[in-house]
Design a protein around this motif. Structure first.
Motif, short mmCIF file in Angstrom:
data_model
loop_
_atom_site.label_atom_id
_atom_site.label_comp_id
_atom_site.label_asym_id
_atom_site.label_seq_id
_atom_site.Cartn_x
_atom_site.Cartn_y
_atom_site.Cartn_z
N ILE A 71 0.62 3.77 2.92
CA ILE A 71 1.29 3.37 4.17
C ILE A 71 2.79 3.59 4.04
O ILE A 71 3.44 4.11 4.95
CB ILE A 71 0.97 1.91 4.53
CG1 ILE A 71 -0.49 1.80 4.96
CG2 ILE A 71 1.90 1.41 5.64
CD1 ILE A 71 -0.96 0.38 5.21
N GLU A 72 3.35 3.22 2.91
CA GLU A 72 4.78 3.42 2.69
C GLU A 72 5.13 4.90 2.77
O GLU A 72 6.13 5.29 3.39
CB GLU A 72 5.22 2.84 1.34
CG GLU A 72 4.98 1.34 1.21
CD GLU A 72 5.71 0.51 2.25
OE1 GLU A 72 6.89 0.79 2.53
OE2 GLU A 72 5.09 -0.43 2.78
N ASN A 73 4.30 5.75 2.16
CA ASN A 73 4.54 7.20 2.20
C ASN A 73 4.44 7.73 3.63
O ASN A 73 5.24 8.57 4.04
CB ASN A 73 3.56 7.93 1.29
CG ASN A 73 3.81 7.63 -0.18
OD1 ASN A 73 4.91 7.28 -0.57
ND2 ASN A 73 2.78 7.75 -0.98
N LEU A 74 3.45 7.27 4.38
CA LEU A 74 3.29 7.70 5.77
C LEU A 74 4.51 7.32 6.61
O LEU A 74 5.00 8.10 7.44
CB LEU A 74 2.03 7.10 6.38
CG LEU A 74 1.73 7.47 7.83
CD1 LEU A 74 1.65 8.98 8.02
CD2 LEU A 74 0.44 6.80 8.29
N GLN A 75 5.05 6.13 6.37
CA GLN A 75 6.24 5.70 7.10
C GLN A 75 7.42 6.62 6.79
O GLN A 75 8.19 6.99 7.69
CB GLN A 75 6.58 4.25 6.76
CG GLN A 75 5.57 3.28 7.33
CD GLN A 75 5.73 1.88 6.77
OE1 GLN A 75 6.40 1.65 5.76
NE2 GLN A 75 5.10 0.92 7.42
N GLU A 76 7.56 6.98 5.54
CA GLU A 76 8.64 7.90 5.14
C GLU A 76 8.46 9.27 5.80
O GLU A 76 9.42 9.87 6.28
CB GLU A 76 8.69 8.05 3.62
CG GLU A 76 9.23 6.83 2.90
CD GLU A 76 10.69 6.56 3.20
OE1 GLU A 76 11.47 7.52 3.46
OE2 GLU A 76 11.07 5.38 3.20
N LEU A 77 7.22 9.77 5.84
CA LEU A 77 6.95 11.05 6.48
C LEU A 77 7.26 11.00 7.98
O LEU A 77 7.84 11.95 8.54
CB LEU A 77 5.49 11.46 6.26
CG LEU A 77 5.13 11.91 4.85
CD1 LEU A 77 3.62 12.08 4.71
CD2 LEU A 77 5.86 13.19 4.48
N LEU A 78 6.87 9.91 8.63
CA LEU A 78 7.18 9.75 10.06
C LEU A 78 8.68 9.75 10.30
O LEU A 78 9.17 10.39 11.23
CB LEU A 78 6.58 8.44 10.58
CG LEU A 78 5.13 8.48 10.99
CD1 LEU A 78 4.61 7.07 11.24
CD2 LEU A 78 4.94 9.33 12.23
N ALA A 79 9.39 9.02 9.47
CA ALA A 79 10.84 8.96 9.62
C ALA A 79 11.46 10.34 9.42
O ALA A 79 12.31 10.78 10.21
CB ALA A 79 11.43 7.96 8.64
N GLU A 80 11.02 11.03 8.38
CA GLU A 80 11.55 12.36 8.09
C GLU A 80 11.26 13.32 9.24
O GLU A 80 12.13 14.10 9.65
CB GLU A 80 10.91 12.88 6.80
CG GLU A 80 11.48 14.19 6.31
CD GLU A 80 10.84 14.62 5.01
OE1 GLU A 80 10.40 15.78 4.95
OE2 GLU A 80 10.77 13.80 4.08
N LYS A 81 10.06 13.25 9.79
CA LYS A 81 9.67 14.12 10.91
C LYS A 81 10.61 13.94 12.10
O LYS A 81 10.89 14.89 12.83
CB LYS A 81 8.24 13.78 11.32
CG LYS A 81 7.72 14.56 12.52
CD LYS A 81 6.30 14.14 12.85
CE LYS A 81 5.82 14.79 14.13
NZ LYS A 81 4.46 14.35 14.48
N HIS A 82 11.12 12.73 12.29
CA HIS A 82 11.98 12.43 13.42
C HIS A 82 13.46 12.37 13.04
O HIS A 82 14.29 11.91 13.83
CB HIS A 82 11.55 11.12 14.08
CG HIS A 82 10.18 11.20 14.69
ND1 HIS A 82 9.95 11.79 15.92
CD2 HIS A 82 8.97 10.83 14.22
CE1 HIS A 82 8.66 11.75 16.18
NE2 HIS A 82 8.04 11.17 15.17
N ASP A 114 0.85 -1.18 0.00
CA ASP A 114 0.00 0.00 0.00
C ASP A 114 0.90 1.23 0.00
O ASP A 114 1.59 1.51 0.98
CB ASP A 114 -0.92 -0.01 1.22
CG ASP A 114 -1.94 1.11 1.18
OD1 ASP A 114 -1.56 2.27 0.92
OD2 ASP A 114 -3.13 0.82 1.41
N ASP A 115 0.89 1.96 -1.11
CA ASP A 115 1.76 3.12 -1.25
C ASP A 115 1.48 4.19 -0.19
O ASP A 115 2.39 4.88 0.25
CB ASP A 115 1.63 3.73 -2.65
CG ASP A 115 2.25 2.85 -3.72
OD1 ASP A 115 3.13 2.03 -3.38
OD2 ASP A 115 1.85 2.97 -4.89
#
Length: 143
Positions: A111-122, A108-109
């Motif tokens: 979900i993958e995008n959300l994970q990248e955003l979370l990582a970037e945020k932190h 699911d793209d």
């Protein structure tokens, strides 16, 4: 692209380990296998290719394949470590039915995008990840 055989040979060499014929057979059988399987299930397939290979050799070799990035160990919550090939296979997450044990690979793209955003945020750089969602499949819900 570097072949899985080359990756494995390079890893063994770096660790000062021998590239034995038995390890080569285990690697080849592993690469042909589909899905998620325990080392015992892999051992049954390896024995068909070469009956002289012990279960200990298969166990140790699949651990090496995991360490060098060709395999990935997965725990679906049932106490059995299973492996799947990571080499040249697209990333996917898993849905697991806690009633019948069905495992479904999903991508699911969003979900993958959300994970990248979370990582970037932190300030985090994701190298790899696993996501396993446990629930009840439609077949079990309907029965």
């Amino acid at each position: 692209m570097t072949s899985p055989q080359h990756i494995f040979l390079k890893y063994l060499s770096k660790k000062g380990m021998a590239a034995t014929e038995q390890r080569r057979v285990v690697l080849e059988v592993f690469l042909k296998s589909k899905g998620h399987f325990s080392y015992k299930e892999l051992y049954i397939q390896v024995r068909e290719a070469d009956s002289s290979i012990s279960s200990v050799t298969v166990y140790r070799t699949v651990k090496l394949l995991d360490k060098c990035g060709i395999a990935e160990a997965i725990d679906f919550g049932d106490g059995i470590t299973r492996y799947e090939c990571r080499y040249n296979r697209p990333h996917h997450d898993h849905l697991v039915c806690t009633k019948c044990g069905k495992k479904i690979g999903v991508v699911d793209d969003s979900i993958e995008n959300l994970q990248e955003l979370l990582a970037e945020k932190h300030g985090f750089s994701i190298k790899r990840h696993k996501m396993i969602l446990f629930g009840i499949c439609s077949d079990c819900r309907d029965s």
